[in-house]
Design a protein around this motif. Sequence first.
Motif, PDB file in Angstrom:
ATOM      1  N   LYS A 137      47.405  27.300  31.066  1.00  0.00           N
ATOM      2  CA  LYS A 137      46.367  27.874  32.047  1.00  0.00           C
ATOM      3  C   LYS A 137      44.892  27.909  31.714  1.00  0.00           C
ATOM      4  CE  LYS A 137      49.916  28.884  34.966  1.00  0.00           C
ATOM      5  NZ  LYS A 137      50.072  28.164  36.334  1.00  0.00           N
ATOM      6  N   ALA A 177      45.317  32.901  36.939  1.00  0.00           N
ATOM      7  CA  ALA A 177      46.377  31.909  36.845  1.00  0.00           C
ATOM      8  C   ALA A 177      47.241  32.173  36.231  1.00  0.00           C
ATOM      9  CB  ALA A 177      45.560  30.686  36.221  1.00  0.00           C
ATOM     10  N   MET A 178      47.417  33.238  35.307  1.00  0.00           N
ATOM     11  CA  MET A 178      48.620  33.572  34.521  1.00  0.00           C
ATOM     12  C   MET A 178      49.670  34.422  35.520  1.00  0.00           C
ATOM     13  SD  MET A 178      48.997  32.538  31.486  1.00  0.00           S
ATOM     14  CE  MET A 178      50.227  33.538  30.834  1.00  0.00           C
ATOM     15  N   GLU A 195      49.951  34.669  38.850  1.00  0.00           N
ATOM     16  CA  GLU A 195      50.296  33.911  39.961  1.00  0.00           C
ATOM     17  C   GLU A 195      50.157  34.781  41.249  1.00  0.00           C
ATOM     18  OE1 GLU A 195      53.705  31.932  38.886  1.00  0.00           O
ATOM     19  OE2 GLU A 195      52.870  30.615  37.793  1.00  0.00           O
ATOM     20  N   LEU A 199      44.005  26.532  41.691  1.00  0.00           N
ATOM     21  CA  LEU A 199      45.016  27.389  42.129  1.00  0.00           C
ATOM     22  C   LEU A 199      45.525  27.513  43.581  1.00  0.00           C
ATOM     23  CD1 LEU A 199      43.935  30.323  39.569  1.00  0.00           C
ATOM     24  CD2 LEU A 199      45.816  28.654  39.346  1.00  0.00           C
TER      25      LEU A 199
END
Lengths: 481, 255
Positions: free
Chosen positions: B130, B163-164, B166, B194
């Motif tokens: 990520k 991003a981590m 979600e 994303l």
Amino acid sequence: MATDTEVLNEVVESDYKYGFVSSIEQDIIAKGLSEDVVRFISAKKDEPEWLLEWRLAAFRRWVEMPEPTWSNVHYPKIDFQEIIYWAAPKQKELLGSLDEVDPELLETFAKLGIPLEEQKVLAGVAVDAVFDSVSVKTTFQAALKEKGVIFCPLSEAVKTHPELVKKYLGSVVAATDNYYSALNSAVFSDGSFVYIPNGVRCPMELSTYFRINARNTGQFERTLIIADEGSYVSYLEGCTAPMRDENQLHAAVVELIAHKDAEIKYSTVQNWYPGDKNGKGGIYNFVTKRGICEGSGSKISWTQVETGSAITWKYPSVILKGDNSIGEFYSVAVTNNHQQADTGTKMTHIGNNTRSRIVSKGISAGVSQNSYRGLVKVLKKAQNARNYSQCDSLLLGDKCGAHTFPYIEVANSNAIVEHEATTSKIGEDILFYCNQRGISTEDAVALIVNGYCKDVLNQLPMEFAVEAQKLLAISLEGSVG
Amino acid sequence: MSSLIEIKNLRAGIEGREILKGISLSVQPGEVHAIMGPNGSGKSTLASVLAGKSEYEVLGGSVEFLGQDLLEMNAEDRARAGLFLAFQYPVEIPGVSTANFLKTAVTQIRKFRNQPALGPAEFLALMREKMKLVEMDQSFLSRSLNEGFSGGEKKRNEIFQMAMLEPKLSVMDETDSGLDIDALKIVADGVNTLRNSDNAFVVITHYQRLLNHIVPDVVHVLWDGRIVKSGGKELALELEEKGYDWIKAESAVEA
């Protein structure tokens, strides 16, 4: 298979062997302190004449000393005539199973990750299996004996190694050093004695052992540790498990002596009863701890995690007498609710090329007050002394206080003394940020506090570092949000 | 298809002062909405209220998020359910490494979502993957969260965290402020990567330039606590050209 009673007796008896439970039963004396009481205690312990005289001298000085009031802590005046100075340890009635133990206590044990069998011993439950520490202890004894390490109650050392006790007792903290050390010298109950011979590296942390045995040391504990030339010892005092104690005043004395090239690492985890949320009850922990780096190249390192007690008043210190000696002090002091702490260290540089390092992390929550008080003193003849001090304060909420009193006295112009201090606050913004990442407020506080303390926690023996982390989180539960 | 978030007549304020005076907004999965407006129009207040900042008081209206009453949930549960706020001013947390912070967050979020916990190796691999999205160097992982980071690094760290974790809905509060054009492009590329048909973005911004890179489906103009105009992406260009005054004049006439 051994019956419960047999196993239990074994544990209790081996406790006794190491003096953490006194052998004298059913003794009660009236409250109050006088020469007669000092004589009574000494006689009960069957002490030699010189020790009685030593106690009496301390007592006579104590009577004349004024009670100190210079710390930044406040408490009602102590009536020293209301205290019972000799009480035989009570054999508490044992509970049948953990089901009978206060659920709150069990919850804390679980949070700390204390093994079930150990929980039972700590909570005073009759053990139903061969308790681990029994075999651990046996192994310990054999290993220590083989190396020539002496590790026994001070009262036993008085009898078995009188020459060592006589030589070193009161050599670092004189009986008349201060009000509470004088009191301790007059009436000390018991404590540990450690001697590490020349060139011996003590084969284990004197810790696992201690966790089980630290109970019932009494309110006037006295510890003496001597590391002879080139030896090493790591000693852990205290317990992460909550210590319930009837005694309100604790005035301990700890003396450390490090000879040439020897190293003593002394770690404390203190979690005595801090009183309730309204500041009622709790222990007064007034302690004198001092070590001397007697020989060249010696090192003394204090690490403390102080989360308990209503009042903590202590300054583990190092006298850097030997050339090239090193003194270290790593401290985390947490105060919550109405707790007060006035703690720090004194580093006295006497030898050449001596170095000291101070890392103090104060955490205040609730309406508590947390003070760092430290003295770095460089004597005129100490060439090239070096000190680094870092004092950080962390505030949780806006009703608590953090205070820093750093004193620096330098009499030699080639000394280098550095002092850094920071104050930070876990504010709403940081907590909201953590919440927004899915982290609950309680976990956020634990995360931040452990991050803040890691320089100190890293100094603890591994197994205790983990427990100490959890302990910090528990101590601060409910302090924010 | 049901809305990802359905805001109806939301009114909220702080210290007795009403700032949001009735906002209605519906965002479908896969959409990007931009919210523009002059200073003090209530943009950041809207972001804070949605994320559950406790200083703000909700005075009326409703917010349904993935079928749940968002206003009934505490801030951490909103995050765990999939609402992410990229902060305008990310805080610094001394002593807590970025990796450790994210490990704690991801663990709690996965637990909430009934997903199995990640092992240390899996977690590290995920972070490495990520980080590439926003061209962050691995050395950031062991540094204290945002401590000593430049403005641009902090904003990239926000997108890295997005991003981590979600999220389903990401609210970006003036992520473009304080970014140079290179950093802006990195952030926008990260967000575009994303984007998918399940998630949505609410992009709060002052300027049109971010919207060149993150192209919105809908643009709303917020003024004095109300959405006074909505339109397609061309509305952003019009605002850039004419400023906000004509909107103010228009809505004043209507009122």
